[in-house]
Design a protein around this motif. Structure first.
Motif: not given
Length: 634
Positions: A43-47, A51-54
């Motif tokens: 899920s972090t990779l999808l974020k 554009g939701h996770q730097s």
């Protein structure tokens, strides 16, 4: 030209790197399934891509012309918005531009013409003047009731509305995180069809193996911070992954043996130290560092059932049972016997009456008509998909302990920390409040609670949601080894096929019928039209009470005589299919070899293309065989 590309990207939470200098790209038209254990960072990779996770380091690049849309895991709220409004929210930026333009244009004398011109160009670039037509087009394509309120719709139809909000953006890349969670089989298959017809790129996370097998053109696995690509089907991925893990184990064993030998050498007596090779000492230090940095694969869950004494041979017997809810017939004149050792799957649309039938079978609900005979010595363990049995404020241990420090499993005492370790909870995680856990971890707590109590009947209501595939497969093995009775409500087609011995299908208008085998067995045996195959909207109002209509038994089919040419073709197909499958198996073994990707790039590319072509050939031969067989039937 790729839609997006990640170069040497790293992301870490605390000391744990979820992504360690990964490289990844998606090309137009690809449908990529992202798999991995719970907590691996999917899920972090999808974020990151959304554009939701730097990122901590590395570069993320996106084609400037690529629009990215998302179908989030969370279900849209059942509120007072209309479906049309929800779909329009997919174009929220365009709506804001239109509103700003209208507001500025309404200022008769003080309008800023330069700003109006800029807004006009921005709206035209997004085709914003045709916003209403675009929304209407999506409503018609997805058969969505635009004027209905979200509060009037089932979860499956709210999911459709969310997909409409994504598709109305006309994205080049669509991101989906567990899109089938809490959907019934009819809606899952509808979603499959929509995604198969989507011409852009797809990146999706799913534990639904049937969906991954049908939809994906490539499997990408995130494991211990590394991303590995496996071209081809899910079945091909399983073969290749097993080979890679075997090779990794051999490599680690050889490395550890060599390290042990060097450790023995460095600790030898004074004579050896006088002739010590300083280069060898430095090499040993490097080996020690490499060993300490090694990230071992997370262990598999390892749990067993606490089985109670056997129940009576007959668990429940229903005779002429009928039941309705709010004027709608759920069950009509059902005769059914549940015997010890049966593993029965219940399938049907959400709200069809599956939970009602479970309660009737267990003696918790009195039917409106008919008789129910419940067996003796029933010890029931119930898995609730809503997790109502968990206290979200308490820790994992407190939810399982119920005042105990240890539990007895099959005559042996186990400390709770040790027991929870079987469900992949480290000691510190076992003391964490349940409200802080992921969905997959919550389901593992439910399984730990379920399996800690003696039972001879397991009632499982959607146990597969949020579980990673490895835990799913272990749960399948446990249920197959269980000597008691299993009642399973699930929309996971592969799980049903692998576990149940018979299926109760809710086929509409209160008609419930038993079939031998799992979901695909039901597909082969079912009547032509059922509630699961008509694809009718469950959202539309039903004004009159439906009458129970008996579904006729399928008539026996007589064989037609094929032409000489077609009969020759049919007779020769089995041999062709066998040869094609052997060739496919050979290619799968070759591409799964540990050193396969070390060859020249062109050799690898050609071989992977041959693999894909051979998979297509096997599929075409199978389809032709089915077609010719069907031509023999009336």
């Amino acid at each position: 030209m790729p839609l997006i590309r990640l170069d040497k990207v790293s992301v870490a939470f605390g000391a744990k790197p979820l992504m360690d200098q990964i490289d990844f790209q998606i090309d137009p038209g690809e449908r990529v399934a992202l798999v991995g254990l719970n907590g691996a960072g999917k899920s972090t990779l999808l974020k990151v891509i959304g554009g939701h996770q730097s990122t901590d380091s590395g570069e993320f690049w996106c084609d400037p012309a690529c629009r990215i849309a998302e179908l989030p895991q969370a279900m849209p709220a059942a509120d007072e918005r209309t479906v049309r409004q929800v779909v329009s929210e997919g174009l929220a930026d365009v709506v804001r531009l239109r509103e700003a333009y209208d507001e500025l244009a309404s200022q008769a004398d003080g309008a800023d013409l330069a700003k109006l011109e800029v807004l006009q160009h921005q709206i035209e670039a997004r085709d914003g003047w045709h916003l209403e037509q675009r929304v209407q087009k999506i409503l018609e394509r997805l058969d969505l009731p635009g004027d209905k309120l979200m509060s009037q719709l089932s979860g499956g139809w709210r999911r459709r509305a969310a997909l409409g909000a994504a598709l109305v953006q006309e994205p080049q890349l669509l991101l989906l995180d567990e899109p089938t969670n809490h959907l019934d089989i009819e809606t899952i298959e509808w979603l499959e069809q929509q995604l198969m017809s989507f011409t852009g790129g797809l990146l999706f996370i799913s534990h639904d193996r049937a969906l991954v097998e049908k939809l994906s053109t490539r499997i990408v696995e995130l494991d211990r911070g590394q991303l590995t690509s496996f071209p081809g089907s899910y079945t091909t991925y399983l073969v290749q992954k097993e080979k890679l893990l075997e090779e990794e184990e051999r490599h680690n064993a050889l490395f550890d043996k060599r390290l042990a030998q060097e450790e023995t050498w460095i600790r030898q007596g004074i004579k050896a130290r006088r002739t010590r090779n300083e280069g060898r000492v430095r090499a040993l230090k490097a080996m020690r560092n490499e060993r300490s940095d090694r990230r071992n694969r997370q262990g598999k869950a390892n749990f067993n059932l606490e089985e109670a004494k056997k129940s009576g041979k007959i668990v429940a017997e229903l005779t002429g049972v009928s039941h309705a809810y709010d004027g709608r017939s759920l069950i009509s004149n059902l005769d059914f016997m549940l015997q010890r050792g049966d593993r029965v799957g219940l399938i049907g649309p959400n709200g069809a009456g599956k939970s009602t039938l479970l309660n009737i079978l267990l003696g918790k609900l009195e039917p409106e008509n008919g008789t129910v005979r419940v067996g003796t010595n029933l010890k029931v363990a119930y898995f609730d998909q809503l997790r109502s049995q968990l206290d979200m404020e308490k820790s994992v241990m407190d939810n399982i302990a119920q005042g105990r420090e240890s539990i007895e499993l099959n005559g042996r005492q186990r400390h709770l920390i040790s027991y929870l370790g079987d469900f992949l909870f480290a000691p510190e995680r076992a003391r964490t409040p349940v409200k802080a856990l992921s969905g997959g971890e919550c389901n593992r707590v439910m399984l730990a609670k379920l399996f800690s109590q003696p039972a001879n009947i397991l009632v499982l209501d959607e146990p597969t949601n949020d579980l990673d595939i490895e835990t799913l497969e272990l749960l399948e093995e446990i249920l197959l080894d269980f000597d008691g009775t299993v009642l399973l409500v699930s929309h996971d087609r592969s799980f049903l096929d692998n576990v149940v011995t018979s299926t109760l299908a809710f086929e509409g208008q209160g008609y419930v019928r038993e079939y031998v085998g799992g979901y695909n067995d039901w597909l082969r045996q079912r009547p032509e039209q059922t509630a699961l195959t008509k694809g009718k909207s469950q959202a539309k109002a039903v004004d009159s009470k439906p009458e129970a209509v008996a579904t006729p038994e399928p008539a026996a089919k007589n064989k037609k005589k094929l032409s000489y040419k077609l009969q020759r073709e049919l007779d020769g197909l089995p041999a062709l299919m066998e040869a094609a499958e052997q060739a496919l198996e050979s290619l799968q073994e070759e591409t799964a070899a540990a050193d396969f990707y070390q060859q020249d790039h062109q050799v690898v590319t050609d071989k992977l293309a041959a693999l894909q072509a051979q998979e297509q050939k096997v599929e075409e031969l199978m389809e032709r065989w089915v077609e010719l067989e069907a031509m023999q039937e009336d």
